[in-house]
Design a protein around this motif. Structure first.
Motif, PDB file in Angstrom:
ATOM      1  N   THR A  55       0.823  -1.289   0.000  1.00  0.00           N
ATOM      2  CA  THR A  55       0.133   0.039  -0.015  1.00  0.00           C
ATOM      3  C   THR A  55       0.978   1.312   0.114  1.00  0.00           C
ATOM      4  OG1 THR A  55      -1.769  -1.225   1.189  1.00  0.00           O
ATOM      5  CG2 THR A  55      -1.837   1.155   1.148  1.00  0.00           C
ATOM      6  N   THR A  56       1.775   1.262   0.663  1.00  0.00           N
ATOM      7  CA  THR A  56       2.717   2.625   0.946  1.00  0.00           C
ATOM      8  C   THR A  56       3.496   2.690  -0.181  1.00  0.00           C
ATOM      9  OG1 THR A  56       2.851   2.022   3.444  1.00  0.00           O
ATOM     10  CG2 THR A  56       4.728   3.485   2.311  1.00  0.00           C
ATOM     11  N   LYS A 125      -8.030  -6.068  -2.641  1.00  0.00           N
ATOM     12  CA  LYS A 125      -6.944  -5.054  -2.186  1.00  0.00           C
ATOM     13  C   LYS A 125      -6.028  -4.694  -3.549  1.00  0.00           C
ATOM     14  CE  LYS A 125      -4.281  -3.104   0.790  1.00  0.00           C
ATOM     15  NZ  LYS A 125      -4.783  -1.738   1.302  1.00  0.00           N
ATOM     16  N   LEU A 126      -5.446  -5.912  -4.205  1.00  0.00           N
ATOM     17  CA  LEU A 126      -4.781  -5.605  -5.565  1.00  0.00           C
ATOM     18  C   LEU A 126      -5.407  -4.713  -6.548  1.00  0.00           C
ATOM     19  CD1 LEU A 126      -3.336  -9.443  -5.522  1.00  0.00           C
ATOM     20  CD2 LEU A 126      -2.291  -7.091  -4.525  1.00  0.00           C
ATOM     21  N   THR A 127      -6.731  -4.733  -6.428  1.00  0.00           N
ATOM     22  CA  THR A 127      -7.505  -4.147  -7.621  1.00  0.00           C
ATOM     23  C   THR A 127      -7.285  -2.592  -7.034  1.00  0.00           C
ATOM     24  OG1 THR A 127      -9.000  -5.832  -8.108  1.00  0.00           O
ATOM     25  CG2 THR A 127      -9.606  -3.536  -8.529  1.00  0.00           C
ATOM     26  N   ASP A 128      -7.592  -2.410  -5.644  1.00  0.00           N
ATOM     27  CA  ASP A 128      -7.356  -1.088  -5.104  1.00  0.00           C
ATOM     28  C   ASP A 128      -6.012  -0.395  -5.180  1.00  0.00           C
ATOM     29  OD1 ASP A 128     -10.042  -1.147  -4.302  1.00  0.00           O
ATOM     30  OD2 ASP A 128      -9.529  -1.665  -2.177  1.00  0.00           O
ATOM     31  N   HIS A 132      -3.519   2.838  -8.287  1.00  0.00           N
ATOM     32  CA  HIS A 132      -2.368   3.908  -8.083  1.00  0.00           C
ATOM     33  C   HIS A 132      -1.409   3.507  -9.044  1.00  0.00           C
ATOM     34  CE1 HIS A 132      -3.943   5.505  -4.057  1.00  0.00           C
ATOM     35  NE2 HIS A 132      -4.121   4.240  -3.861  1.00  0.00           N
ATOM     36  N   LEU A 133      -1.616   2.561  -9.657  1.00  0.00           N
ATOM     37  CA  LEU A 133      -0.438   1.985 -10.555  1.00  0.00           C
ATOM     38  C   LEU A 133      -0.780   2.092 -12.061  1.00  0.00           C
ATOM     39  CD1 LEU A 133       1.098  -1.036  -8.591  1.00  0.00           C
ATOM     40  CD2 LEU A 133       1.874   1.323  -8.798  1.00  0.00           C
ATOM     41  N   LEU A 134      -2.256   2.200 -12.307  1.00  0.00           N
ATOM     42  CA  LEU A 134      -2.871   2.250 -13.617  1.00  0.00           C
ATOM     43  C   LEU A 134      -2.045   2.897 -14.554  1.00  0.00           C
ATOM     44  CD1 LEU A 134      -4.605   0.720 -15.543  1.00  0.00           C
ATOM     45  CD2 LEU A 134      -6.374   2.213 -14.770  1.00  0.00           C
ATOM     46  N   GLU A 181      -9.981   3.367 -18.279  1.00  0.00           N
ATOM     47  CA  GLU A 181      -9.309   2.323 -17.891  1.00  0.00           C
ATOM     48  C   GLU A 181      -9.535   1.642 -16.604  1.00  0.00           C
ATOM     49  OE1 GLU A 181      -8.033  -0.052 -19.975  1.00  0.00           O
ATOM     50  OE2 GLU A 181      -7.233   0.876 -21.467  1.00  0.00           O
ATOM     51  N   GLN A 182      -9.482   2.806 -15.660  1.00  0.00           N
ATOM     52  CA  GLN A 182      -9.537   2.592 -14.173  1.00  0.00           C
ATOM     53  C   GLN A 182     -10.982   2.133 -13.982  1.00  0.00           C
ATOM     54  OE1 GLN A 182      -8.403   5.773 -11.701  1.00  0.00           O
ATOM     55  NE2 GLN A 182      -9.293   4.795  -9.821  1.00  0.00           N
ATOM     56  N   LEU A 183     -11.824   2.554 -14.558  1.00  0.00           N
ATOM     57  CA  LEU A 183     -13.302   1.981 -14.461  1.00  0.00           C
ATOM     58  C   LEU A 183     -13.463   0.396 -14.799  1.00  0.00           C
ATOM     59  CD1 LEU A 183     -16.187   2.338 -13.399  1.00  0.00           C
ATOM     60  CD2 LEU A 183     -16.570   3.285 -16.014  1.00  0.00           C
ATOM     61  N   PHE A 184     -12.870   0.281 -15.756  1.00  0.00           N
ATOM     62  CA  PHE A 184     -12.849  -1.161 -16.268  1.00  0.00           C
ATOM     63  C   PHE A 184     -12.206  -2.037 -15.178  1.00  0.00           C
ATOM     64  CE2 PHE A 184     -13.773  -0.095 -20.900  1.00  0.00           C
ATOM     65  CZ  PHE A 184     -14.626  -1.107 -21.335  1.00  0.00           C
ATOM     66  N   MET A 185     -11.140  -1.767 -14.724  1.00  0.00           N
ATOM     67  CA  MET A 185     -10.416  -2.384 -13.797  1.00  0.00           C
ATOM     68  C   MET A 185     -11.144  -2.536 -12.627  1.00  0.00           C
ATOM     69  SD  MET A 185      -6.359  -1.774 -12.067  1.00  0.00           S
ATOM     70  CE  MET A 185      -7.076  -0.148 -11.124  1.00  0.00           C
ATOM     71  N   GLU A 186     -11.655  -1.467 -11.873  1.00  0.00           N
ATOM     72  CA  GLU A 186     -12.510  -1.635 -10.884  1.00  0.00           C
ATOM     73  C   GLU A 186     -13.733  -2.317 -10.805  1.00  0.00           C
ATOM     74  OE1 GLU A 186     -12.887   2.037  -8.567  1.00  0.00           O
ATOM     75  OE2 GLU A 186     -10.463   2.544  -8.728  1.00  0.00           O
ATOM     76  N   LYS A 187     -14.440  -2.287 -12.027  1.00  0.00           N
ATOM     77  CA  LYS A 187     -15.748  -2.893 -12.109  1.00  0.00           C
ATOM     78  C   LYS A 187     -15.283  -4.421 -12.399  1.00  0.00           C
ATOM     79  CE  LYS A 187     -19.456  -1.438 -12.757  1.00  0.00           C
ATOM     80  NZ  LYS A 187     -20.705  -1.823 -11.853  1.00  0.00           N
TER      81      LYS A 187
END
Length: 620
Positions: A55-56, A125-128, A132-134, A181-187
C-alpha cells in the motif's frame, strides 16, 4: 501487471471437490506443498506487513512518477525512465507474491470459506492498489516513439528494460483514457472476476452419483479411463446428469462473460473476438489462423483415423464418447507409486540435461509440489510461477496412472521454465502462452521417449504408443476444437443471449467434426460437457496455446533428434529468455519459423507418424 494465470492441465481441466477419491496406500507418501516460502500464513505478521508495504509503496510510486515520465525519459540514473521501471518491477514482485499466496491457498481447498475470503479480499486489495499504478503503462505509451528510443539510448537501466518497453507499446492502439481504464479495472471485481469465482465455487460443490457412490469431478472423470465399459458409461451419465442439473448457472456465467468480453473488446478497438488473446500471446492472428486451419485439415488423418482403429481394437463398430479414453486391452493395470513416477521423470530429464533434472529435483526436495487428491482441492494440474524472488509451485492430483506420470512431467517442465526465466525479473519473466507450453510438452516428450525406448514387449509398446497418440490428439485436435467452439459461442453471443440448448448445439457440432464418425456422441448427455471446462471461463481463447506448443515441440524434438552438439544450450537460452523475445527470434536458432505455412504440417506429421507406427504394429 500481475498477469500470472493458473495453467490448468488440459486433460482434467476443472475445479471440483474430490469427494470419494480415497488415497491409495500403494502410491506411497505424497507431498503437500509448503507455502511458507511466500508467507507463513494468512494471519502472519509477514503477510500483514507485505500488505502494508504494498500500500505504502504503491501510493509513493504514484506520487513520485505520475505525470513525470516524459521528463524522466530525457534523463538517466535515479531520475530516469529506467529507474521508474525498476521501481514498478519491484512493486510487481511484491504484489505478485501476495496474489500467488492467496491464490495457491484458495486452490488448496476451494471449499473452505476462509480461503475464499482470503482470495476475494486479496483480489479486492490488489485492485485498489492497481488504481495507483494504472497510470504508469498508459502514460508511458503516450510518449513519442522517438523520445522512448532516445531514453533507451542514454539510460542503461532503460536499455535493460527495452524488450519490455517495446513489447508494451504493442498495446498502445488499444488503450483508453486513464479514467476509463480505471473504471474497467475496478468494475472487473463485480464483473468478470465475480463470475469466475461463481464458476469455481459452483464446481467445488458438485458431486456425481456413480452406481450409488458419491464422487467428485476428479474421481468421476478418472473413471472414463476405467477398463470396465459399464463403469465408464455410469461415470459419463453421472457427469451429464449433474452438469444438466446446473446448466442454467453455467449458461448464465457463459453469456455474462462473453458479453463482458465483447464490451471490453469493442471499447479497446479489437477487430476479431480473439485478437486480445493474440496480443497477450504476442502472436499474429495469421499464425493462429494457419495453425487452426492446418489442424482442422488434418482431422481425417489424425483423430478420425485413430479412433476408427481404436474402435476395431475394442471390438466395436463405433465407440461411445465415454470410450474415447478407454485403455486398450494391452494397457498395464499396475499402479505407479510416487517414488517410481519421480524417478521416471527425473531420469528422462537427466538424460537430456543434468541441469534440467537438478532444477526439477528441487521441486521434490523442497516441497514445491502438492500431489494428494483431497476434498475441495482443485483437480487437474497446474504450475504457478509466483514471482522471481520466490519460486514456482506445482499442483497435481496423483492417482498412480500412466497419464499422471505424464502430467507430472508436463507441469515440471513448466516449473523448470519458470525457474530459468525468473532471472529476467518480474516484468520480463512471463512467457507468452504460445511459448509457455514449450518446456512442458518437451518434458512430456522426453519422458515418453525414455519409457518407449525401454519397452521391448510388442503389446506394451502398442499400449504406450496409443496413449501418447491420444494425449497428442487431446492436446492438438481437441484444443483446436475447443478454440472453434469458443469462436462460435462468442460470435453467436453478439446476436443475443444464448440458451443452454444453443450452446450445446455449437459444442456438439465442433465435437462431431473433430472426433469423426467412429465416435457416437448421441444419447448420453454429451451436449452438456462444455460446462466444466475452466479455460472458457478463466482465459477465453487460451486453448490454442496447447496446440501451438505441441506442434512446436514436435518440430523442435525432430531438430533435437538430428542435432549435433549444442542443442541443449540453445534450448536453455530459449527458456531463459522469458518474455524478452518474439517467437520468431526464439525459434530462429533452431531453423524453425511459425509464420511458414509448412511449419504446422511438420508438427502434425509426427502425430501421423506415430499412428503409422501403431498401424504397422497392428499388422505385424
Amino acid at each position: 501487471m500481475l498477469n500470472r494465470t493458473f495453467d490448468f492441465a488440459k486433460n482434467l481441466a476443472a475445479m471440483s471437490a474430490t469427494t470419494g477419491a480415497a488415497i491409495k496406500p500403494e502410491l506411497g507418501d505424497l507431498p503437500s506443498w509448503n507455502l511458507a516460502d511466500l508467507f507463513p500464513s494468512k494471519d502472519s505478521p509477514e503477510f500483514k506487513a507485505a500488505l502494508e508495504k504494498a500500500t505504502t509503496d504503491s501510493i509513493a510510486f504514484e506520487t513520485r512518477w505520475k505525470d513525470k515520465l516524459a521528463d524522466a525519459a530525457t534523463k538517466s540514473g535515479n531520475d530516469g525512465l529506467g529507474a521508474a521501471i525498476r521501481d514498478y518491477d519491484a512493486l510487481d514482485d511484491i504484489l505478485g507474491r501476495i496474489a500467488s499466496f492467496a491464490g495457491l491457498t484458495y486452490f488448496s481447498n476451494t471449499a473452505d470459506p476462509a480461503n475464499g475470503k482470503l482470495y476475494g479480499d486479496a483480489q479486492a486489495k490488489l485492485t485498489d492498489l492497481g488504481s495507483h499504478l494504472l497510470f504508469f503503462t498508459l502514460e508511458l505509451n503516450r510518449i513519442d516513439d522517438a523520445v522512448i528510443e532516445q531514453a533507451i539510448a542514454i539510460d542503461p537501466l532503460a536499455a535493460h528494460y527495452a524488450p519490455w518497453i517495446r513489447d508494451l507499446r504493442k498495446e498502445k492502439p488499444h488503450q483508453l483514457e486513464d479514467r476509463i481504464e480505471q473504471l474497467f479495472m475496478e468494475k472487473s471485481m463485480t464483473g468478470a472476476a465475480a463470475f469466475n469465482r461463481l464458476f469455481d465455487e459452483t464446481m467445488a460443490t458438485l458431486t456425481f452419483d456413480v452406481d450409488g457412490e458419491t464422487l467428485g469431478l476428479e474421481a468421476t472423470l478418472s473413471l472414463l479411463q476405467s477398463g470396465d465399459p459399464k463403469k465408464r458409461e455410469s461415470a459419463a451419465r453421472a457427469l451429464a446428469a449433474t452438469f444438466a442439473a446446473n446448466i442454467r448457472t453455467f449458461t448464465l456465467i457463459t453469456n455474462t462473460l462473453a458479453k463482458d468480453k465483447e464490451i471490453s473488446d469493442r471499447w479497446h478497438k479489437f477487430e476479431d473476438i480473439a485478437d486480445s488473446r493474440h496480443l497477450a500471446n504476442r502472436v499474429e492472428r495469421e499464425v493462429v489462423d494457419a495453425l487452426a486451419a492446418a489442424v482442422k485439415d488434418a482431422y481425417p488423418r489424425l483423430s478420425h483415423r485413430y479412433y476408427a482403429m481404436k474402435a476395431k481394437w475394442l471390438g466395436m463398430d463405433k465407440m461411445q464418447f465415454w470410450d474415447r479414453n478407454a485403455p486398450l486391452p494391452e494397457t498395464p493395470d499396475a499402479t505407479i507409486s510416487w517414488d517410481e513416477a519421480r524417478e521416471t521423470v527425473l531420469s528422462a530429464y537427466g538424460a537430456f540435461s543434468p541441469e534440467m533434472a537438478g532444477i526439477a529435483k528441487t521441486f521434490f526436495d523442497r516441497d514445491w509440489i502438492d500431489a494428494p487428491v483431497r476434498p475441495g482441492k482443485a483437480p487437474g494440474a497446474f504450475a504457478h510461477p509466483t514471482v522471481p524472488s520466490a519460486h514456482p509451485y506445482v499442483l497435481v492430483n496423483y492417482m498412480g496412472k500412466p497419464r499422471d506420470v505424464m502430467t507430472l512431467a508436463h507441469e515440471l517442465g513448466h516449473g523448470v521454465h519458470q525457474v530459468l526465466a525468473g532471472g529476467q525479473g518480474a516484468l520480463m519473466c512471463a512467457t507468452p502462452l504460445t511459448l509457455a507450453e514449450t518446456a512442458s510438452v518437451f518434458g512430456e516428450m522426453l519422458t515418453f521417449r525414455a519409457l518407449l525406448d525401454k519397452t521391448k514387449d510388442k503389446r506394451e509398446r502398442k499400449a504406450m504408443l496409443a496413449q501418447k497418440v491420444e494425449d497428442m490428439i487431446n492436446t492438438v485436435v481437441r484444443q483446436i476444437a475447443f478454440y472453434e467452439f469458443e469462436r462460435k459461442v462468442h460470435t453467436a453471443r453478439k446476436e443475443g443471449e444464448l440458451t443452454s440448448d444453443r450452446i450445446g448445439e455449437l459444442w456438439m457440432s465442433v465435437q462431431a467434426e473433430s472426433l469423426g464418425p467412429a465416435i457416437d456422441l448421441s444419447g448420453g448427455g454429451y451436449e452438456t460437457y462444455w460446462s466444466y471446462i475452466p479455460h472458457f471461463i478463466h482465459s477465453p481463447f487460451y486453448v490454442y496455446a496447447y496446440a501451438f506448443g505441441d506442434c512446436l515441440v514436435n518440430s523442435l524434438y525432430a531438430v533435437y533428434q538430428n542435432a549435433a552438439e549444442g542443442f541443449q544450450d540453445k534450448y536453455f537460452a530459449l527458456l531463459k529468455a522469458g518474455g524478452t523475445k518474439h517467437h520468431s527470434e526464439l525459434l530462429a536458432p533452431f531453423g524453425l519459423d511459425a509464420s511458414d505455412p509448412s511449419f504446422w504440417g511438420k508438427g502434425l506429421s509426427m502425430i501421423e507418424g506415430l499412428i503409422d507406427e501403431l498401424e504397422a504394429l497392428d499388422k505385424a
